[in-house]
Design a protein around this motif. Sequence first.
Motif, PDB file in Angstrom:
ATOM      1  N   LYS A  75       4.351  80.367  12.417  1.00  0.00           N
ATOM      2  CA  LYS A  75       3.267  79.479  11.639  1.00  0.00           C
ATOM      3  C   LYS A  75       3.860  79.426  10.252  1.00  0.00           C
ATOM      4  CE  LYS A  75      -0.476  82.322  13.833  1.00  0.00           C
ATOM      5  NZ  LYS A  75      -0.882  81.041  14.651  1.00  0.00           N
ATOM      6  N   LEU A  76       3.660  77.979   9.935  1.00  0.00           N
ATOM      7  CA  LEU A  76       4.156  77.388   8.759  1.00  0.00           C
ATOM      8  C   LEU A  76       3.203  76.644   8.006  1.00  0.00           C
ATOM      9  CD1 LEU A  76       7.596  75.746  10.459  1.00  0.00           C
ATOM     10  CD2 LEU A  76       7.422  77.893   9.065  1.00  0.00           C
ATOM     11  N   SER A  77       3.170  76.673   6.676  1.00  0.00           N
ATOM     12  CA  SER A  77       2.264  75.839   5.576  1.00  0.00           C
ATOM     13  C   SER A  77       2.618  74.596   5.529  1.00  0.00           C
ATOM     14  CB  SER A  77       1.910  76.981   4.541  1.00  0.00           C
ATOM     15  OG  SER A  77       1.503  78.186   5.088  1.00  0.00           O
ATOM     16  N   LEU A  78       1.904  73.825   5.098  1.00  0.00           N
ATOM     17  CA  LEU A  78       2.048  72.434   4.627  1.00  0.00           C
ATOM     18  C   LEU A  78       1.364  72.424   3.337  1.00  0.00           C
ATOM     19  CD1 LEU A  78       1.350  70.163   7.935  1.00  0.00           C
ATOM     20  CD2 LEU A  78       3.629  70.942   7.216  1.00  0.00           C
ATOM     21  N   ILE A  79       2.058  71.486   2.440  1.00  0.00           N
ATOM     22  CA  ILE A  79       1.378  71.004   1.394  1.00  0.00           C
ATOM     23  C   ILE A  79       1.239  69.196   1.326  1.00  0.00           C
ATOM     24  CG2 ILE A  79       2.148  73.091   0.071  1.00  0.00           C
ATOM     25  CD1 ILE A  79       4.350  71.239  -1.021  1.00  0.00           C
TER      26      ILE A  79
ATOM     27  N   LEU B  91      16.656  73.658  24.082  1.00  0.00           N
ATOM     28  CA  LEU B  91      17.651  73.606  23.313  1.00  0.00           C
ATOM     29  C   LEU B  91      18.744  74.634  23.642  1.00  0.00           C
ATOM     30  CD1 LEU B  91      15.738  72.889  19.958  1.00  0.00           C
ATOM     31  CD2 LEU B  91      16.596  71.054  21.672  1.00  0.00           C
ATOM     32  N   PRO B  92      20.155  74.387  23.096  1.00  0.00           N
ATOM     33  CA  PRO B  92      21.104  75.263  23.357  1.00  0.00           C
ATOM     34  C   PRO B  92      20.786  76.612  22.400  1.00  0.00           C
ATOM     35  CG  PRO B  92      22.029  73.194  22.957  1.00  0.00           C
ATOM     36  CD  PRO B  92      20.597  73.031  22.798  1.00  0.00           C
ATOM     37  N   PRO B  93      21.209  77.547  22.854  1.00  0.00           N
ATOM     38  CA  PRO B  93      20.865  78.742  21.923  1.00  0.00           C
ATOM     39  C   PRO B  93      21.353  78.895  20.410  1.00  0.00           C
ATOM     40  CG  PRO B  93      22.130  79.530  23.704  1.00  0.00           C
ATOM     41  CD  PRO B  93      21.966  78.108  23.744  1.00  0.00           C
ATOM     42  N   GLY B  94      20.536  79.211  19.552  1.00  0.00           N
ATOM     43  CA  GLY B  94      21.119  79.064  18.134  1.00  0.00           C
ATOM     44  C   GLY B  94      19.776  79.376  17.074  1.00  0.00           C
ATOM     45  N   THR B  95      20.113  79.056  15.947  1.00  0.00           N
ATOM     46  CA  THR B  95      19.328  78.820  14.728  1.00  0.00           C
ATOM     47  C   THR B  95      19.011  77.470  14.183  1.00  0.00           C
ATOM     48  OG1 THR B  95      19.216  81.226  14.068  1.00  0.00           O
ATOM     49  CG2 THR B  95      18.323  79.780  12.703  1.00  0.00           C
ATOM     50  N   TYR B  96      17.945  77.030  13.967  1.00  0.00           N
ATOM     51  CA  TYR B  96      17.662  75.466  13.717  1.00  0.00           C
ATOM     52  C   TYR B  96      17.116  75.416  12.350  1.00  0.00           C
ATOM     53  CZ  TYR B  96      19.083  74.395  18.373  1.00  0.00           C
ATOM     54  OH  TYR B  96      20.068  74.338  19.411  1.00  0.00           O
ATOM     55  N   GLN B  97      17.288  74.529  11.636  1.00  0.00           N
ATOM     56  CA  GLN B  97      16.704  74.399  10.273  1.00  0.00           C
ATOM     57  C   GLN B  97      15.783  73.218  10.716  1.00  0.00           C
ATOM     58  OE1 GLN B  97      19.050  72.093   7.397  1.00  0.00           O
ATOM     59  NE2 GLN B  97      17.470  72.368   5.951  1.00  0.00           N
ATOM     60  N   LEU B  98      14.397  73.471  10.184  1.00  0.00           N
ATOM     61  CA  LEU B  98      13.425  72.281  10.313  1.00  0.00           C
ATOM     62  C   LEU B  98      13.193  71.226   9.205  1.00  0.00           C
ATOM     63  CD1 LEU B  98      10.910  71.437  12.114  1.00  0.00           C
ATOM     64  CD2 LEU B  98       9.608  73.078  11.205  1.00  0.00           C
ATOM     65  N   LYS B  99      13.301  70.209   9.541  1.00  0.00           N
ATOM     66  CA  LYS B  99      12.932  69.009   8.441  1.00  0.00           C
ATOM     67  C   LYS B  99      11.700  68.203   8.968  1.00  0.00           C
ATOM     68  CE  LYS B  99      17.056  68.669   5.731  1.00  0.00           C
ATOM     69  NZ  LYS B  99      17.964  67.725   5.392  1.00  0.00           N
ATOM     70  N   LEU B 100      10.776  67.729   8.391  1.00  0.00           N
ATOM     71  CA  LEU B 100       9.865  66.770   8.546  1.00  0.00           C
ATOM     72  C   LEU B 100      10.064  65.392   7.815  1.00  0.00           C
ATOM     73  CD1 LEU B 100       6.416  68.800   7.817  1.00  0.00           C
ATOM     74  CD2 LEU B 100       7.918  68.553  10.327  1.00  0.00           C
ATOM     75  N   GLY B 101       9.703  64.554   8.590  1.00  0.00           N
ATOM     76  CA  GLY B 101       9.758  63.114   8.025  1.00  0.00           C
ATOM     77  C   GLY B 101       8.984  62.893   7.154  1.00  0.00           C
ATOM     78  N   ALA B 102       9.401  62.275   6.057  1.00  0.00           N
ATOM     79  CA  ALA B 102       8.636  62.109   4.986  1.00  0.00           C
ATOM     80  C   ALA B 102       7.551  61.134   5.064  1.00  0.00           C
ATOM     81  CB  ALA B 102       9.560  61.460   3.712  1.00  0.00           C
ATOM     82  N   ALA B 103       6.487  62.038   4.722  1.00  0.00           N
ATOM     83  CA  ALA B 103       4.970  61.419   4.967  1.00  0.00           C
ATOM     84  C   ALA B 103       3.934  61.815   4.122  1.00  0.00           C
ATOM     85  CB  ALA B 103       4.820  61.246   6.640  1.00  0.00           C
ATOM     86  N   LYS B 104       2.840  61.995   4.664  1.00  0.00           N
ATOM     87  CA  LYS B 104       1.646  62.500   3.884  1.00  0.00           C
ATOM     88  C   LYS B 104       1.665  64.093   3.704  1.00  0.00           C
ATOM     89  CE  LYS B 104      -3.444  63.024   4.549  1.00  0.00           C
ATOM     90  NZ  LYS B 104      -4.459  62.842   5.638  1.00  0.00           N
ATOM     91  N   TYR B 105       2.457  64.906   4.397  1.00  0.00           N
ATOM     92  CA  TYR B 105       2.404  66.432   4.201  1.00  0.00           C
ATOM     93  C   TYR B 105       4.031  66.608   4.234  1.00  0.00           C
ATOM     94  CZ  TYR B 105      -2.438  66.558   5.593  1.00  0.00           C
ATOM     95  OH  TYR B 105      -3.609  66.352   5.925  1.00  0.00           O
ATOM     96  N   ARG B 106       4.275  67.755   3.562  1.00  0.00           N
ATOM     97  CA  ARG B 106       5.580  68.234   3.366  1.00  0.00           C
ATOM     98  C   ARG B 106       5.560  69.919   3.764  1.00  0.00           C
ATOM     99  NH1 ARG B 106       9.601  67.208  -0.098  1.00  0.00           N
ATOM    100  NH2 ARG B 106      10.301  69.376  -0.284  1.00  0.00           N
ATOM    101  N   LEU B 107       6.612  70.696   4.054  1.00  0.00           N
ATOM    102  CA  LEU B 107       6.868  71.711   4.342  1.00  0.00           C
ATOM    103  C   LEU B 107       6.641  72.577   2.807  1.00  0.00           C
ATOM    104  CD1 LEU B 107       9.660  72.330   6.768  1.00  0.00           C
ATOM    105  CD2 LEU B 107       7.344  72.713   7.188  1.00  0.00           C
TER     106      LEU B 107
ATOM    107  N   LEU C 169       1.815  74.127  12.300  1.00  0.00           N
ATOM    108  CA  LEU C 169       2.013  73.804  11.229  1.00  0.00           C
ATOM    109  C   LEU C 169       0.501  73.335  10.742  1.00  0.00           C
ATOM    110  CD1 LEU C 169       4.729  72.682  12.537  1.00  0.00           C
ATOM    111  CD2 LEU C 169       4.928  71.452  10.583  1.00  0.00           C
ATOM    112  N   ARG C 170       0.216  74.141   9.635  1.00  0.00           N
ATOM    113  CA  ARG C 170      -1.195  73.988   9.230  1.00  0.00           C
ATOM    114  C   ARG C 170      -1.290  73.565   7.463  1.00  0.00           C
ATOM    115  NH1 ARG C 170      -2.277  73.772  13.465  1.00  0.00           N
ATOM    116  NH2 ARG C 170      -3.504  74.920  14.918  1.00  0.00           N
ATOM    117  N   TYR C 171      -2.288  72.799   7.278  1.00  0.00           N
ATOM    118  CA  TYR C 171      -2.326  72.544   5.724  1.00  0.00           C
ATOM    119  C   TYR C 171      -3.666  73.158   5.525  1.00  0.00           C
ATOM    120  CZ  TYR C 171      -3.772  69.792   1.814  1.00  0.00           C
ATOM    121  OH  TYR C 171      -4.088  69.502   0.301  1.00  0.00           O
TER     122      TYR C 171
END
Length: 599
Positions: free
Chosen positions: A203-207, A174-190, A130-132
């Motif tokens: 590679k994921l971008s933060l705002i 983790l068990p096989p599968g596709t996972y949704q990613l959420k971030l705890g509400a804080a300084k950055y978000r996806l 994760l990068r800002y």
Amino acid sequence: MRLILCLTASLFLSTPSPAQGETPISAPLLRIHGQVLDNGRPVPGAELVLLRAELPLMGARSANSSKSTRELLTTNSEGQFEAQIPSWRRASIFARKEGRLSSVIEKIDASNADSLRLELHEGQRLNAELRYRRRKPGIELAYRLIRIPANENAVRLQFDGSTDKNGVLTSEPLPPGTYQLKLGAAKYRLKQPAVLRGGATKKLSLIRAITLSGRIVENAGMMSRPLAGVRVELMDAMSFYSTISDVNGTITIPGLEKGPGATLLLMPGTTAGNWARDIQALLPGLDPRAPAPQFQITLPKGRELSGQILAAKGKPAKQLRVLARCLMHTRGISHTDLSEVVMTDADGRYRFRTLQGNTAYEVLVLNPSGEAQLIGRVEAGPETKPALLEPFQLGTHRIRAELALAKGLSADQVELRIYGPKRFGRVEEFSRLVHLGDGSYLSPSLPQGEYVVFAVSKQYGFARGLATIRKNESPKPVPCRITMSPPRVIEGVVRSPAALPLPGQTVMLLPAGSTTDGGFRNWHDFIANNIFDEILPGNNYLPRIKTDGKGRFRLTCYESSGNYDLYVSIQEGPAGPGEQGNRIPGVLGRQNPIIIQVR
């Protein structure tokens, strides 16, 4: 066989089979059994994670309505495990040992409960960076991985963790599968929604996130007062957060995106008065630099609903959960998340105070075994005056099916399903009945209406029986008797009016009174058609055949105890139920060979 089971004692309190005519307060628990393997070899000491939905809710978006319980089991020396779970409650399971995990069995019910097989493989690790603005965030970021199920009945499975200060996310196996990613509400978000799968690092971008301050008040005109103790959950595809309003009704919501609004689930406590649970959207464009509060939420007046739950012999059923399950909302919002749970008191009484007036609800009691029994339904309307439901006795409104099998048939090859009520028109939805071990099967507690019970077997075909649950039903279960025999072969000859063999004529087997173009007379014939397609794919529920050169025919009926007609079509075109000339009613009651002399 010795098992090490880390479960609460109540999970293994089996319900004794009721005597004939009696109704059990709690449905029998469903026994599950299976084995954990690794490369085909039994795995002793493997840990099983058994997930059960806390509430019978489907389609919930909020974490509050998607809660599940985790129970842990351990396999014995032969890699086997055994447990009991509430009947008719959604359950899932997976196995793990030393970084190796099985796939998730997303749905456990009577069809697979006694033959669960879990094969271990190398666990899936999810990796992200994760990068800002291409820079490391410099702080740890809390995250939540929510597995995206293939089956809508699967129990929510999530794993929480934290990145390092460099923004590197490396999950546990983790068990096989596709996972949704959420971030705890804080300084950055996806910057945008993200899903992770095993393999290369994503590679994921933060705002930069913003924080807004708000105030919750009651809807009381000019005298609106702040509401304290309101639980608030952020319903966001990329962030998770919850909080409680303080004595001034103030809440602070971090982790928001500047510009777009946000959706909040508001759950007032009963101490705040009769104010309704609600889902509200914040207006877009709110500025965190504006004077606080930047927004104000007004809760509507709540709807009050009460009743009483009775146990055996009319005694109060205390400390049971009662669920008001929201069925619809006039604004089209995520209605399931507006459902609410309360507890019965020492007198078995319950009271809801935060329901919405413009929604419809089903009210259910969750009995000691975890079964949800329907008490009644409350329709949507503008009324906010208190409503009172009739007292409800646990264990009523059930159907008890007695299955009579022909000699040589085994109950192990048969499952019983119940469809209905007829007025709902749901020909593909059913519940499996629980085998009581004495040749009888018990349904869940059901709403009033007409039902059909099908005995289904890929080996033997199917059979059916009808039952009706009425408003003032006796505490005893409604009886339903079903007789199942092997498929019946029907054969005979078609002759002309002059008694000569008629070759090349079409002979059809039809449900009693039905037409040749699929016009069924009975609502449950549509269900029979679906079942036939399921157990005998590629075949035709309405079999038809041409007579041979000697006018002979041979058909197979897979519901040998049913009511069917034999129809001979000489000319093209559908046959109406009133045409008797070439129709032989009640053909299963006749002996072979059947002689049909057309008119």
